[in-house]
Design a protein around this motif. Structure first.
Motif, PDB file in Angstrom:
ATOM      1  N   ARG A   1      28.129 -55.580 -51.759  1.00 13.75           N
ATOM      2  CA  ARG A   1      27.623 -56.937 -51.610  1.00 13.75           C
ATOM      3  C   ARG A   1      26.946 -57.079 -50.253  1.00 13.75           C
ATOM      4  N   VAL A   2      25.865 -57.852 -50.267  1.00 13.90           N
ATOM      5  CA  VAL A   2      25.116 -58.124 -49.039  1.00 13.90           C
ATOM      6  C   VAL A   2      25.389 -59.561 -48.617  1.00 13.90           C
ATOM      7  N   PHE A   3      25.886 -59.748 -47.394  1.00  8.43           N
ATOM      8  CA  PHE A   3      26.170 -61.071 -46.840  1.00  8.43           C
ATOM      9  C   PHE A   3      25.101 -61.404 -45.801  1.00  8.43           C
ATOM     10  N   LEU A   4      24.398 -62.504 -46.011  1.00 10.47           N
ATOM     11  CA  LEU A   4      23.400 -62.969 -45.046  1.00 10.47           C
ATOM     12  C   LEU A   4      24.112 -63.787 -43.968  1.00 10.47           C
ATOM     13  N   ILE A   5      23.956 -63.374 -42.737  1.00 12.43           N
ATOM     14  CA  ILE A   5      24.597 -64.048 -41.600  1.00 12.43           C
ATOM     15  C   ILE A   5      23.573 -64.984 -40.976  1.00 12.43           C
ATOM     16  N   ASN A   6      23.911 -66.246 -40.925  1.00 11.87           N
ATOM     17  CA  ASN A   6      22.964 -67.257 -40.436  1.00 11.87           C
ATOM     18  C   ASN A   6      23.125 -67.568 -38.955  1.00 11.87           C
ATOM     19  N   TYR A   7      24.349 -67.722 -38.496  1.00 12.62           N
ATOM     20  CA  TYR A   7      24.558 -68.246 -37.151  1.00 12.62           C
ATOM     21  C   TYR A   7      25.321 -67.287 -36.242  1.00 12.62           C
ATOM     22  N   SER A   8      26.245 -66.512 -36.784  1.00 13.13           N
ATOM     23  CA  SER A   8      26.997 -65.562 -35.960  1.00 13.13           C
ATOM     24  C   SER A   8      26.134 -64.343 -35.664  1.00 13.13           C
ATOM     25  N   THR A   9      26.576 -63.576 -34.691  1.00 14.19           N
ATOM     26  CA  THR A   9      25.910 -62.316 -34.394  1.00 14.19           C
ATOM     27  C   THR A   9      26.546 -61.208 -35.221  1.00 14.19           C
ATOM     28  N   LEU A  10      25.735 -60.225 -35.597  1.00 20.43           N
ATOM     29  CA  LEU A  10      26.231 -59.129 -36.431  1.00 20.43           C
ATOM     30  C   LEU A  10      27.345 -58.359 -35.735  1.00 20.43           C
ATOM     31  N   GLY A  11      27.207 -58.167 -34.432  1.00 23.02           N
ATOM     32  CA  GLY A  11      28.215 -57.394 -33.717  1.00 23.02           C
ATOM     33  C   GLY A  11      29.574 -58.065 -33.713  1.00 23.02           C
ATOM     34  N   SER A  12      29.610 -59.364 -33.423  1.00 24.80           N
ATOM     35  CA  SER A  12      30.896 -60.068 -33.335  1.00 24.80           C
ATOM     36  C   SER A  12      31.576 -60.192 -34.691  1.00 24.80           C
ATOM     37  N   ILE A  13      30.823 -60.535 -35.725  1.00 23.12           N
ATOM     38  CA  ILE A  13      31.456 -60.729 -37.035  1.00 23.12           C
ATOM     39  C   ILE A  13      31.814 -59.389 -37.677  1.00 23.12           C
ATOM     40  N   SER A  14      31.067 -58.312 -37.376  1.00 23.34           N
ATOM     41  CA  SER A  14      31.423 -56.994 -37.896  1.00 23.34           C
ATOM     42  C   SER A  14      32.738 -56.516 -37.299  1.00 23.34           C
ATOM     43  N   THR A  15      32.950 -56.792 -36.025  1.00 18.14           N
ATOM     44  CA  THR A  15      34.197 -56.388 -35.378  1.00 18.14           C
ATOM     45  C   THR A  15      35.401 -57.058 -36.029  1.00 18.14           C
ATOM     46  N   ILE A  16      35.244 -58.324 -36.426  1.00 16.27           N
ATOM     47  CA  ILE A  16      36.344 -59.044 -37.065  1.00 16.27           C
ATOM     48  C   ILE A  16      36.602 -58.521 -38.474  1.00 16.27           C
ATOM     49  N   ILE A  17      35.545 -58.283 -39.225  1.00 14.51           N
ATOM     50  CA  ILE A  17      35.694 -57.914 -40.636  1.00 14.51           C
ATOM     51  C   ILE A  17      36.263 -56.512 -40.800  1.00 14.51           C
ATOM     52  N   LYS A  18      36.035 -55.626 -39.849  1.00 11.54           N
ATOM     53  CA  LYS A  18      36.511 -54.251 -39.973  1.00 11.54           C
ATOM     54  C   LYS A  18      38.022 -54.179 -40.177  1.00 11.54           C
ATOM     55  N   ASP A  19      38.764 -55.102 -39.586  1.00 14.46           N
ATOM     56  CA  ASP A  19      40.220 -55.078 -39.705  1.00 14.46           C
ATOM     57  C   ASP A  19      40.701 -55.507 -41.087  1.00 14.46           C
ATOM     58  N   TYR A  20      39.818 -56.093 -41.906  1.00 12.87           N
ATOM     59  CA  TYR A  20      40.229 -56.586 -43.220  1.00 12.87           C
ATOM     60  C   TYR A  20      39.686 -55.741 -44.368  1.00 12.87           C
ATOM     61  N   LEU A  21      39.019 -54.633 -44.055  1.00 12.30           N
ATOM     62  CA  LEU A  21      38.498 -53.749 -45.087  1.00 12.30           C
ATOM     63  C   LEU A  21      39.592 -52.815 -45.594  1.00 12.30           C
ATOM     64  N   THR A  22      39.413 -52.302 -46.799  1.00 11.52           N
ATOM     65  CA  THR A  22      40.360 -51.343 -47.368  1.00 11.52           C
ATOM     66  C   THR A  22      40.252 -50.024 -46.613  1.00 11.52           C
ATOM     67  N   PRO A  23      41.353 -49.536 -46.048  1.00 11.68           N
ATOM     68  CA  PRO A  23      41.279 -48.286 -45.263  1.00 11.68           C
ATOM     69  C   PRO A  23      40.793 -47.118 -46.113  1.00 11.68           C
ATOM     70  N   THR A  24      40.051 -46.251 -45.485  1.00 10.47           N
ATOM     71  CA  THR A  24      39.533 -44.964 -46.025  1.00 10.47           C
ATOM     72  C   THR A  24      38.502 -45.143 -47.134  1.00 10.47           C
ATOM     73  N   ARG A  25      38.421 -46.302 -47.781  1.00  7.27           N
ATOM     74  CA  ARG A  25      37.506 -46.460 -48.909  1.00  7.27           C
ATOM     75  C   ARG A  25      36.305 -47.356 -48.590  1.00  7.27           C
ATOM     76  N   ALA A  26      36.513 -48.374 -47.792  1.00  9.36           N
ATOM     77  CA  ALA A  26      35.458 -49.368 -47.557  1.00  9.36           C
ATOM     78  C   ALA A  26      34.429 -48.859 -46.558  1.00  9.36           C
ATOM     79  N   LYS A  27      33.218 -49.380 -46.676  1.00 11.60           N
ATOM     80  CA  LYS A  27      32.136 -49.072 -45.752  1.00 11.60           C
ATOM     81  C   LYS A  27      31.456 -50.365 -45.335  1.00 11.60           C
ATOM     82  N   LEU A  28      30.999 -50.387 -44.089  1.00 12.63           N
ATOM     83  CA  LEU A  28      30.342 -51.567 -43.535  1.00 12.63           C
ATOM     84  C   LEU A  28      29.106 -51.134 -42.776  1.00 12.63           C
ATOM     85  N   GLN A  29      27.966 -51.744 -43.122  1.00 13.64           N
ATOM     86  CA  GLN A  29      26.709 -51.468 -42.433  1.00 13.64           C
ATOM     87  C   GLN A  29      26.045 -52.791 -42.067  1.00 13.64           C
TER      88      GLN A  29
END
Length: 604
Positions: free
Chosen positions: A282-310
């Protein structure tokens, strides 16, 4: 219809759905300061329910099982009032026989509080978002939802009601509990745990399933007198190290070791299932936050070893590959965090007022004259007397009545100037700097006024004397850093400085400069005005001079002293600050406050 929040006020007694037991006597709308009030008077207690329809900017108030005359259902046009309510309409609720509904149309989504005062229902509506503090809403609605809270219940797990299901749910929670079950007495000796649990279940009316391992627990000897049955059950579970799992009104009782093993097996099963669950992208369009800050938060909630984030900087998008369950969790996180940053308009008003008063009464230079008794006046030309009068004395023409004689026979150089003058001046300067900034971002606005003065340089060597001009400035600077709190208030770090030119001692001298500075931190409700500083100065000056002893003589003493000349001056400085959130709806503040007034967290 989306209901943003709901509040219920209880009814004393039972409500019949087929007969009218209450009647509306009066409906009134009043404004008290920054609060608008819809007051509904009834002859008895009435069940009232209120909820917000945020997309329509409405507050709906429903009254159950009431009788009302048509005159009390007439619409009330409140658009002429400066508050948030525009129109109030009352009507019979569709699909019911005895329910009445009042719809309050708003200019903007604001919060409200529902109160019962005797037999009157009072709906309090804030005229601007932020009038009601979050603590006030939490205390008001939390006490209504849970009953009368006392110091003994603070920090305890309290059942929602006296129903068996709610009491059993409370028993399965960790931490201290409040027990409200029917009181029982138990006096047994060496009784097996299953028999003891069945006794309590039969008395209290719930179903129980007992694991085989529970029967192996050591028997208990108990003597409990007049205690709630849920407290007795909780005590037995604690002594025998049992764990309860609730399913409706069925309680499954297991030993701690059995429950631990089952939990471990469940975790392994979940991990295995998670490893086999298909992945989605899924592609999430970020309107107001910065990609760096919100990516850092989301990484902790991904499924370990299987999930990918770009991340894609060009489109400011997040590309996530994960399971369906994890994707829903990430979606809620992004919806909660990716909102507009609150923008705050900060307006300062600096009011400077000055007032001066002076008076001059007496002879400005006394009386001067000469007399020569031996001079020969034959053939002498007299030059006098002469008189002068001024109806509007000034500093250049200070006298009201004057008399001069150059030569008049033997009288020489007679001069007197009677001064009667009173002056009064008033002035007011208002400076209103305004600045807009984002939450937690410092903003600065300044203006400067410049003038110059002459600097004379001395001649040195072969260089002749020369004159240059040097600039000097008077500045007005406002520096502020706002921070919006969760309940809609605004905290501000303020640094305000103002300087102004005064008079010049001489034509070539630099002007006098007065400087005032305020540095402070204040907490203000959204849209409210606060006085952050003030300065009041007053001075009185009175100078007397004259000939000793003679100046104190009655009547003629004024001939031998300077004029009576008191000077009084007053200066006052007041600084006002008014912060206002410009985009509270777009930043999600009004929706968040209206939807969850009793919670400061978001469930994910």
């Amino acid at each position: 219809m989306k209901r943003a929040r709901c509040l219920v006020i209880g009814l004393a007694g039972l409500i019949s759905s087929t007969t009218y037991s209450q009647e509306i006597k009066n409906v009134n709308f009043v404004q008290e300061g920054e609060i608008s009030k819809l007051v509904i008077e009834t002859d008895k207690d009435v069940f009232a329910e209120r909820f917000h329809v945020t997309e329509d900017k409405q507050i709906i108030l429903d009254l159950k099982n009431v009788k009302v005359s048509p005159k009390h259902l007439r619409g009330i046009d409140t658009s002429e009032f400066p508050g948030s309510a525009v129109f109030i309409s009352g009507y019979k609720k569709p699909g019911t026989k005895s329910d009445v509904r009042f719809a309050i149309q708003l200019r903007d989504n604001v919060r409200s509080l529902l109160e019962m005062k005797g037999t009157s229902i009072v709906l309090n509506i804030e005229n601007r978002f932020g009038v009601f503090s979050q603590n006030k809403i939490r205390n008001s609605e939390g006490a209504t939802a849970k009953g009368n809270m006392t110091e003994d219940t603070i920090g305890l797990n309290v059942p929602k009601s006296t129903r068996v299901e709610d009491i059993l749910t409370n028993l399965t929670l960790s931490g201290p509990k409040k027990y409200i079950g029917k009181r029982i007495s138990i006096n047994v000796k060496d009784i097996p745990i299953p028999d003891l649990l069945n006794m309590i279940a039969d008395t209290s009316g719930f179903n129980i399933i007992i694991d085989q391992e529970v029967a192996k627990a050591s028997p208990l000897t108990l003597t409990l007198t007049n205690v709630p049955w849920d407290q007795a059950l909780d005590t037995i579970m604690s002594l025998s190290k049992l764990v309860a799992v609730k399913n409706s009104n069925i309680l499954v009782m297991k030993t701690l070791s059995t429950a631990t093993k089952e939990r471990e097996e469940q975790i392994k099963t979940d991990q295995l299932k998670e490893g086999l669950e298909p992945l989605v992208t899924r592609v999430f369009l970020i309107n107001y936050s910065t990609l760096g800050s919100i990516s850092t938060i989301i990484k902790d909630y991904l499924t370990p070893t299987r999930a990918k984030l770009q991340t894609d900087e060009r489109t400011n998008s997040l590309i996530v590959i994960d399971t369906v369950e994890s994707m829903e969790r990430i979606k809620k996180i992004i919806e909660t965090l990716d909102t507009q940053t609150p923008q705050i308009l900060i307006e300062a008003k600096i009011v400077e007022a000055s007032e001066s008063y002076s008076k001059r009464i007496g002879l400005s230079r006394g009386i001067t004259f000469g007399y020569d008794p031996f001079v020969n006046t034959t053939g002498r030309v007299d030059s006098g007397p002469g008189f002068s009068f001024s109806s509007a004395p000034t500093a250049e023409v200070p006298g009201v009545l004057g008399m001069t004689i150059g030569i008049y026979r033997r009288l020489l150089n007679l001069d007197l100037n009677l001064q009667l003058m009173e002056s009064e001046s008033k002035g007011r300067i208002i400076s209103t700097p305004k600045v807009v900034t984002q939450n937690k971002k410092a903003a600065t606005i300044s203006s400067a006024e410049q003038t110059s003065f002459r600097v004379q340089q001395l001649a040195t060597g072969n260089q002749p004397a020369a004159a240059t001009f040097q600039n000097v400035s008077a500045d007005l600077t406002l520096r502020v850093t706002p921070q919006v709190t969760n309940d809609g208030a605004i905290s501000m770090d303020i640094n305000l400085s103002k300087s102004a030119f005064g008079t010049r001692p001489t034509a070539d001298a630099p002007p006098n400069i007065t400087r005032r500075n305020v540095t402070t931190n204040v907490l203000v409700d959204n849209g409210s005005t606060v006085v952050i500083g003030g300065l009041y100065q007053t001075s009185t000056l009175e100078t007397r001079s004259g000939v000793p002893f003679l100046k104190d003589l009655p009547l003629v003493g004024w001939l031998f002293k300077s004029p009576y000349a008191p000077d009084t001056s007053k200066n006052e400085l007041i600084i006002f600050m008014t912060p206002r959130i410009m985009n509270q709806e777009e930043a999600g503040m009004s929706d968040r406050q209206a939807a969850k007034p009793n919670s400061s967290s978001t469930e994910i």
